[in-house]
Design a protein around this motif. Structure first.
Motif, short mmCIF file in Angstrom:
data_model
loop_
_atom_site.label_atom_id
_atom_site.label_comp_id
_atom_site.label_asym_id
_atom_site.label_seq_id
_atom_site.Cartn_x
_atom_site.Cartn_y
_atom_site.Cartn_z
N GLU A 12 -18.40 -52.30 5.39
CA GLU A 12 -17.72 -51.92 6.62
C GLU A 12 -16.37 -51.27 6.35
N THR A 13 -15.65 -51.79 5.38
CA THR A 13 -14.33 -51.25 5.06
C THR A 13 -14.44 -49.82 4.53
N VAL A 14 -15.39 -49.58 3.65
CA VAL A 14 -15.59 -48.24 3.10
C VAL A 14 -15.95 -47.26 4.21
N LYS A 15 -16.81 -47.70 5.12
CA LYS A 15 -17.21 -46.83 6.23
C LYS A 15 -16.01 -46.49 7.12
N ASN A 16 -15.15 -47.48 7.37
CA ASN A 16 -13.99 -47.26 8.24
C ASN A 16 -12.96 -46.35 7.60
N THR A 17 -12.81 -46.43 6.25
CA THR A 17 -11.77 -45.66 5.58
C THR A 17 -12.23 -44.26 5.17
N THR A 18 -13.51 -44.10 4.85
CA THR A 18 -14.00 -42.81 4.34
C THR A 18 -15.05 -42.17 5.25
N GLY A 19 -15.63 -42.96 6.13
CA GLY A 19 -16.70 -42.44 6.97
C GLY A 19 -18.04 -42.39 6.27
N LEU A 20 -18.09 -42.85 5.02
CA LEU A 20 -19.35 -42.84 4.26
C LEU A 20 -20.08 -44.15 4.43
N ILE A 52 -10.45 -61.90 -14.01
CA ILE A 52 -11.71 -61.31 -13.56
C ILE A 52 -11.54 -59.80 -13.51
N ASN A 53 -12.30 -59.09 -14.33
CA ASN A 53 -12.22 -57.63 -14.40
C ASN A 53 -13.34 -57.05 -13.55
N VAL A 54 -12.98 -56.44 -12.43
CA VAL A 54 -13.95 -55.85 -11.52
C VAL A 54 -13.92 -54.33 -11.69
N GLN A 55 -15.07 -53.74 -12.01
CA GLN A 55 -15.17 -52.30 -12.20
C GLN A 55 -16.12 -51.70 -11.17
N VAL A 56 -15.70 -50.60 -10.59
CA VAL A 56 -16.52 -49.88 -9.63
C VAL A 56 -16.86 -48.53 -10.22
N ASN A 57 -18.16 -48.25 -10.37
CA ASN A 57 -18.62 -47.00 -10.97
C ASN A 57 -19.39 -46.17 -9.95
N ILE A 100 -24.00 -50.53 -2.83
CA ILE A 100 -22.68 -51.12 -3.11
C ILE A 100 -22.77 -52.03 -4.33
N ARG A 101 -23.78 -52.89 -4.36
CA ARG A 101 -23.92 -53.81 -5.51
C ARG A 101 -24.16 -53.02 -6.81
N GLY A 102 -24.88 -51.89 -6.71
CA GLY A 102 -25.12 -51.08 -7.90
C GLY A 102 -23.87 -50.45 -8.47
N MET A 103 -22.85 -50.30 -7.65
CA MET A 103 -21.60 -49.70 -8.14
C MET A 103 -20.70 -50.72 -8.83
N ILE A 104 -20.87 -52.02 -8.51
CA ILE A 104 -19.92 -53.04 -8.94
C ILE A 104 -20.36 -53.73 -10.22
N GLY A 105 -19.42 -53.90 -11.12
CA GLY A 105 -19.63 -54.68 -12.33
C GLY A 105 -18.49 -55.66 -12.51
N VAL A 106 -18.78 -56.89 -12.96
CA VAL A 106 -17.77 -57.92 -13.11
C VAL A 106 -17.82 -58.46 -14.53
N GLU A 109 -13.85 -40.23 -5.52
CA GLU A 109 -13.24 -40.82 -4.34
C GLU A 109 -14.00 -42.06 -3.88
N THR A 110 -15.32 -42.04 -4.03
CA THR A 110 -16.11 -43.20 -3.64
C THR A 110 -15.78 -44.41 -4.49
N ALA A 111 -15.68 -44.22 -5.80
CA ALA A 111 -15.35 -45.32 -6.70
C ALA A 111 -14.02 -45.95 -6.32
N TYR A 112 -13.03 -45.13 -6.03
CA TYR A 112 -11.71 -45.66 -5.67
C TYR A 112 -11.75 -46.36 -4.32
N ALA A 113 -12.51 -45.79 -3.35
CA ALA A 113 -12.60 -46.38 -2.01
C ALA A 113 -13.24 -47.75 -2.05
N VAL A 114 -14.30 -47.92 -2.82
CA VAL A 114 -14.95 -49.22 -2.93
C VAL A 114 -14.03 -50.23 -3.60
#
Length: 511
Positions: free
Chosen positions: A109-117, A139-144, A124-130, A149-154
Motif C-alpha cells: 500500500e505504501t509503494v502504491k501511495n508514493t509511486t502509483g505502482l 538485520i540487513n534488508v536488501q531490496v532488489n 514484493i516478497r521476490g524483491m526482498i532479501g534479509v 526507483e522501484t528498489a528505493y521506493a520499496v
C-alpha cells in the motif's frame, strides 16, 4: 607373511592404477583444454546473454530484547542471554517480513501511495532479501529490482512501516534503524564468474569422463605389466621411444648409427644375448619377428636384432617375409631394386644361392621380398617357403625373419610353422589388449613357441610404468597398407644403396 604380501601387492596394483589414470589424462591434456575453453566461453556467453541489470537499496536495522521504555544503566548493560534473545527476535523479524501477510500488505500500500505502482505480494516478497549477521543483532534488508526507483521506493516503504508491525508482534522488543535506506545502486554481476566457473568444471569433468570411457573401451597397452599379467609372456627388453627431428628418420634407427644413443644399442645387445642363450640351450636358429598390428616397429626390431648378431661375428640371414609391404631395405637404407627375392625362389625363377645378397656394410646377408605380390599367403604356405627356411637354417648361424603383423593377416602364423620360435613386438599406447590377444591366439596355434616380447616405444618419466631404461625408435607406419586385399606399399620405392654392398654367394656357410 601372506597377509603382508597381499597388502603390498594390493598397494602396488592401486598405485599402478593411479599412475595409469594420470597418464591417460595427461596424454589427452589437449582434449581437456578444448572442453574447458569451450564450456567456459559458453558459460560466459550465457551469463552475458541472460544478464539483466539489477539495482539494490539497503536498510540496516538493530534489534534488542530490552524494552524501549527502559532507561539508565539497565538499558546499556547486555548479558549473554540478552544477545541470544536479540538474535532470536531478529530471526523472527526475518520470517515476519518474508512471509507475514500484514507486513507485505502495508509495504504494498505504501509503494502504491508514493509511486502509483502496483505490485502483487509475491512480487514484493521476490524483491526482498534479509541477512542476519552472525553473532550480531543487526538485520540487513536488501531490496532488489530491475528498476532503480522501484528498489528505493520499496526500501523506504519497509523503513516507514516496520515499527507499526513490530510494536504489535514484539511489544517488549526495541527495533531501531541503524542505517537508513540507501539510494538504489547497480548490483555487482557475479553471474558471469559463476557461469564461467560452472562451465570450466563441467567441461573438465566431461572431458575426463570421455577420456576414461574411451580408454576403457579401447583398453590400450600401457605397461609391461599389462603383457605379463594378461598374457604371461616374458619381456625380452624394453625399448624406449626416441624423438627424432626428421620425420623420415622414423624408419632408419639402426644400432650401426651411434646417433641413436648408447642405451638403444645396448638394448639390442641384451636382446641378442637372450637369443644366443636360446640358441645354445634349445638349439633355436630361426627367429620370426611379428607384432599384433602395424606401426609397432617390428621391422626395425628384426633389422636391429640381425645387425646385432652380425656384429658379434655370426653369419646372419635377414629374410623379408612381408610380401605385402616389404620394408627391410628401406630400414637398412639400401636399394635392391630389381633383385629377386622370396617370391622368385618359390616360383622357381631363382635359386636360393642366387637370391641371397651379402651387404658388406653391415656384414649381413639379406633375402629381400623384392616387391608386393598378389598372393602372399599362398606363397608363404608353399613347400618352397618351407624349403627356404630349412636351407637358411642349414647355412647360417642365425635366421631372422621379418613377418607381417600376426593380428592383421595369417602370414605370420604360416611362417611360424617353419621357424623355431617367435619374437613378439608390441608398442606402448598404440594397440589394444584385445588386438594382442587376437594375434597371440593365432601364433599359439602354430608349432613355434614364443620366445618373448619386445616392449617397444615405451615412454619415460615419473608416470611411466614400463621401467624403461632408454632407447626406442620411431617406427614407420603401415598406414592403410593392410587394408586392401593384396597390394601393400609402393612397387617403385628407391633408397640409397652404399657402394660397399654387393652379392656374395659363397661366404654364408655356417662355421
Amino acid at each position: 607373511m601372506a597377509y603382508e604380501e597381499k597388502r603390498t601387492n594390493d598397494e602396488e596394483i592401486g598405485l599402478e592404477f593411479i599412475f595409469k589414470l594420470m597418464r591417460q589424462l595427461i596424454s589427452k591434456w589437449w582434449l581437456i583444454f578444448i572442453f574447458v575453453v569451450v564450456f567456459s566461453v559458453s558459460g560466459f556467453a550465457i551469463a552475458k546473454l541472460t544478464y539483466t541489470e539489477s539495482y539494490t537499496s539497503t536498510i540496516i536495522l538493530n534489534v534488542s530484547n530490552k524494552d524501549r521504555e527502559i532507561a539508565g544503566a539497565a538499558a546499556q548493560y547486555v548479558t549473554a542471554s540478552d544477545a541470544q534473545a536479540s538474535t532470536y527476535l531478529a530471526n523472527n523479524f526475518k520470517v515476519l517480513l518474508l512471509t507475514g501477510n500484514d507486513f507485505v500488505t502495508k509495504i504494498q500500500e505504501t509503494v502504491k501511495n508514493t509511486t502509483g505502482l502496483e505490485f502483487s505480494k509475491e512480487e514484493i516478497r521476490g524483491m526482498i532479501g534479509v541477512d542476519i549477521g552472525q553473532d550480531t543483532t543487526l538485520i540487513n534488508v536488501q531490496v532488489n529490482s530491475t528498476d532503480k526507483e522501484t528498489a528505493y521506493a520499496v526500501a523506504i516503504a519497509i523503513q516507514s512501516v516496520y515499527l507499526d508491525i513490530v510494536k504489535d508482534a514484539f511489544p517488549t522488543a526495541n527495533f531501531t534503524v541503524a542505517d537508513s535506506a540507501t539510494q538504489a545502486v547497480l548490483a555487482s554481476d557475479s553471474s558471469t564468474l559463476i557461469y564461467t566457473a560452472i562451465g570450466l568444471i563441467l567441461g573438465a569433468a566431461l572431458a575426463v569422463v570421455i577420456i576414461l570411457v574411451t580408454d576403457k573401451i579401447q583398453n590400450k597397452l600401457l605397461s609391461t605389466e599389462d603383457i605379463k599379467n594378461n598374457f604371461n609372456i616374458d619381456i625380452l627388453a624394453t625399448v624406449s621411444d626416441i624423438k627424432t627431428k626428421n620425420k623420415n628418420d622414423r624408419t632408419r634407427l639402426l644400432i650401426t648409427d651411434k646417433n641413436v644413443g648408447l642405451p638403444f644399442i645396448e638394448t639390442f645387445k641384451l636382446i641378442r644375448t637372450k637369443i644366443e642363450n636360446a640358441h645354445h640351450k634349445k638349439g633355436y636358429t630361426a627367429f620370426a619377428v611379428t607384432s599384433s598390428t602395424e606401426s609397432e616397429g617390428k621391422t626395425t626390431c628384426s633389422t636391429n636384432i640381425a645387425l646385432s648378431l652380425a656384429k658379434s661375428g655370426k653369419s646372419v640371414l635377414l629374410i623379408d617375409a612381408d610380401l605385402r609391404k616389404p620394408a627391410v631395405c628401406k630400414t637398412l637404407g639400401i636399394s635392391l631394386e630389381g633383385e629377386k627375392g622370396v617370391y622368385d625362389i618359390v616360383n622357381g625363377n631363382k635359386s636360393f644361392e642366387e637370391s641371397v645378397k651379402y651387404i658388406e656394410r653391415y656384414n649381413l646377408y639379406l633375402l629381400v621380398a623384392s616387391s608386393a605380390v598378389s598372393d602372399p599367403s599362398e606363397t608363404l604356405a608353399s613347400a618352397g617357403m618351407a624349403k627356404i627356411v630349412e636351407t637358411a637354417k642349414a647355412n647360417f648361424d642365425y635366421v631372422i625373419i621379418d613377418c607381417p603383423p600376426a593380428g592383421v593377416v595369417a602370414d605370420a602364423a604360416i611362417i611360424a610353422n617353419y621357424t623355431d620360435t617367435m619374437i613378439f613386438v608390441t608398442a606402448e599406447e598404440r594397440v589394444a589388449l584385445r588386438q594382442i590377444e587376437f594375434a597371440l591366439s593365432d601364433i599359439m596355434t602354430t608349432k613355434a613357441d614364443i620366445l618373448g616380447c619386445i616392449y617397444n616405444r615405451a615412454g619415460t618419466g615419473t608416470l611411466r610404468m614400463s621401467n624403461a631404461k632408454a632407447g626406442g625408435y620411431f617406427s614407420g607406419r603401415y598406414g592403410s597398407y593392410y587394408g586392401s586385399s593384396y597390394y601393400y606399399g609402393s612397387r617403385n620405392s628407391s633408397y640409397y644403396y652404399g657402394s660397399g654392398s654387393r652379392s656374395r654367394r659363397h661366404h654364408h656357410r655356417k662355421k
